[in-house]
Structure formats: structure tokens, C-alpha cells
Scaffold this motif. Structure first.
Motif, PDB file in Angstrom:
ATOM      1  N   ALA A   4       0.824  -1.206   0.000  1.00 17.54           N
ATOM      2  CA  ALA A   4       0.000   0.000   0.000  1.00 17.54           C
ATOM      3  C   ALA A   4       0.860   1.259   0.000  1.00 17.54           C
ATOM      4  N   ARG A   5       1.950   1.218   0.764  1.00 15.75           N
ATOM      5  CA  ARG A   5       2.862   2.363   0.797  1.00 15.75           C
ATOM      6  C   ARG A   5       3.437   2.643  -0.589  1.00 15.75           C
ATOM      7  N   LEU A   6       3.744   1.572  -1.304  1.00 11.31           N
ATOM      8  CA  LEU A   6       4.340   1.717  -2.631  1.00 11.31           C
ATOM      9  C   LEU A   6       3.275   1.948  -3.702  1.00 11.31           C
ATOM     10  N   GLU A   7       2.003   1.935  -3.281  1.00  8.87           N
ATOM     11  CA  GLU A   7       0.878   2.154  -4.188  1.00  8.87           C
ATOM     12  C   GLU A   7       0.848   1.138  -5.326  1.00  8.87           C
ATOM     13  N   LEU A   8       1.161  -0.099  -4.986  1.00 10.17           N
ATOM     14  CA  LEU A   8       1.069  -1.179  -5.962  1.00 10.17           C
ATOM     15  C   LEU A   8      -0.389  -1.551  -6.171  1.00 10.17           C
ATOM     16  N   PRO A   9      -0.736  -2.130  -7.316  1.00  8.80           N
ATOM     17  CA  PRO A   9      -2.111  -2.586  -7.532  1.00  8.80           C
ATOM     18  C   PRO A   9      -2.519  -3.584  -6.447  1.00  8.80           C
ATOM     19  N   PRO A  10      -3.722  -3.444  -5.871  1.00  9.49           N
ATOM     20  CA  PRO A  10      -4.139  -4.313  -4.760  1.00  9.49           C
ATOM     21  C   PRO A  10      -4.046  -5.805  -5.071  1.00  9.49           C
ATOM     22  N   THR A  43      -5.464  -2.850   1.346  1.00 14.68           N
ATOM     23  CA  THR A  43      -5.325  -1.444   0.952  1.00 14.68           C
ATOM     24  C   THR A  43      -5.302  -0.504   2.148  1.00 14.68           C
ATOM     25  N   THR A  44      -5.612  -1.012   3.350  1.00 18.79           N
ATOM     26  CA  THR A  44      -5.600  -0.178   4.551  1.00 18.79           C
ATOM     27  C   THR A  44      -4.790  -0.860   5.645  1.00 18.79           C
TER      28      THR A  44
END
Length: 255
Positions: free
Chosen positions: A54-60, A132-133
């Protein structure tokens, strides 16, 4: 108790621990009851993968697949092998002896491969919104631990073994109903406190899935095997993940 811890850790994780001095029915039964605590490191791995992803904003979905892969690596994919073998055995023949022979062969047939892909897909798809959270990632880690409580139900006294040999033979019939129920109730309480009423629903759904599996294998195979224990873990985790999403993913940002 130390022997039970060693047996649980050494069997359910890749952690290198000294072997138990003896594997008695008491030691084996306690190991199955300790299973949810023994896999805390695996639950932590899943949570960390979710938080980092999530920190790296990778696809879930990518994060979820990485988490499932890490979990499989952390348990030597032992439970996936069990799921594949059980499904292959149940679909190979109506003759119990033939089904058990197929399960013992260790090769994956079409039915086992499909079952593995479907259950893995369900786990990954359900993990994706959770990871995601920050709160969802912690819930996912907790679900990994709770799924191992299914092992206690599979090893209940009165549930017969399908054969006298194999990995599961030492665990068959070693867990009393009251301790198994207590572990599951504590797990359900923790899920309710962390995920609300959907956590309780998840625990009920997982219990029903494990009960259905046990009913099926006892009728078709004559009892449980080590493969059945593995199948119960993966099916329980899938049911828990689906159940906890009924009320929507737990909220709480990564920060």
C-alpha cells in the motif's frame, strides 16, 4: 508444552526449531490447539506485505498475490498440496481405497489444479481490498492465524482416520471437543472485536465449510488424512476472507 510448540512451529512454518523429544497423542493434540499462535509469524508477513504494498501504491491484486505467495512459502505450500490431493482423491473414484491411493501418489490431476487455482483466486481477490488499509492488513494477518484453528476440528476425538500411516496419523483423534471449541470461540471473539459483525459471520462461515469438508471425507474416505488437514486450512482461510468482506473492508488508512 515445549514439545507441542516445537511440533506446531516445525510442522506449520518454515522456522527451524529443534524437533520434539517425543510425539505423543497429548503433544500432537496440544500442537493442533497451538496452531493459531504458532503461525503468528506468517500472519505478520501477510500484514507487512499489505502495508508495504500500500505504501508503494502497488495494484491491490498484485499485493494480494504476493501475500498469498509469501504465505505459501512460509508454510512450504504444505496445505496447498493437501487441498490438491483431497480434491483429486474425491473426484478420482467412489472407491475409498482407490481415492486414498490417488491422494497418496502426490501428483496433481486436473481437478486438484482447478481447485487450487479457484481457492487461491478467491483468497487473492478477497485479500486485495483488505490490504489497501492498515487495519485491513492487520485483519488479514489475524485471519491467517484463525484459519489454523480448523486443524483442531479435524483432529477431534471421534473423527476417524482414513489410514494408519501418513503425516496426519499422529494427530487423528488427539483434540478434545471443549478445547477445540474454546480456541474457535476465542478466535471468533477476536474477529468480532477487530472486524465487527462481519468477523463473527466469517468465523461461522469458516466453521460450516470445515464441517462440510469433514462430513464429506468421512463419508467418502472413511476419515481424515494429513491432506485433509491441509485442505481444511486453505478452505477455512478462503471462507474467512469472504465472510469478513460481507460488511465491507475494515477502514483505516495506511497513514
Amino acid at each position: 508444552m515445549p514439545d507441542s510448540w516445537r511440533l506446531a512451529l516445525g510442522t506449520l512454518t518454515v522456522l527451524r526449531v529443534p524437533p520434539p523429544r517425543a510425539v505423543t497423542p497429548v503433544v500432537a493434540g496440544r500442537a493442533m490447539l497451538l496452531a493459531p499462535l504458532a503461525v503468528l509469524p506468517l500472519g505478520l508477513v501477510v500484514a507487512v506485505v499489505g502495508l508495504v504494498g500500500a505504501r508503494l501504491e502497488l495494484p491491490p491484486l498484485v499485493v494480494a498475490l504476493l501475500a498469498v505467495g509469501a504465505l505459501a512459502a512460509g508454510s512450504r505450500a504444505l496445505h496447498w498440496d493437501g487441498l490438491s490431493d483431497v480434491v483429486d482423491g474425491l473426484t478420482a473414484s467412489y472407491d475409498p481405497a482407490r481415492s486414498l491411493e490417488v491422494m497418496k501418489s502426490g501428483t496433481s490431476g486436473p481437478a486438484g489444479v482447478v481447485a487450487t487455482v479457484v481457492v487461491l483466486g478467491v483468497q487473492a481477490a478477497a485479500l486485495a481490498p483488505l490490504l489497501t488499509t492498515a487495519r485491513g492488513a492487520l485483519v488479514a494477518g489475524l485471519l491467517v492465524c484463525v484459519s489454523r484453528a480448523a486443524l483442531g476440528w479435524c483432529c477431534l476425538r471421534g473423527v476417524p482416520g482414513a489410514r494408519p500411516d501418513g503425516l496426519g496419523a499422529a494427530y487423528v483423534g488427539t483434540v478434545g471437543p471443549l478445547p477445540a471449541a474454546a480456541v474457535w470461540l476465542v478466535a471468533a471473539l477476536l474477529l468480532t472485536l477487530t472486524a465487527g459483525w462481519s468477523g463473527l459471520l466469517a468465523a461461522v462461515l469458516a466453521a460450516l465449510v470445515v464441517a462440510a469438508l469433514l462430513h464429506r471425507v468421512v463419508r467418502r474416505l472413511g476419515g481424515v488424512t494429513g491432506d485433509v488437514l491441509g485442505a481444511a486450512v486453505e478452505l477455512s482461510l478462503a471462507a474467512l476472507l469472504v465472510g469478513v468482506l460481507v460488511g465491507g473492508p475494515p477502514s483505516g488508512g495506511v497513514g
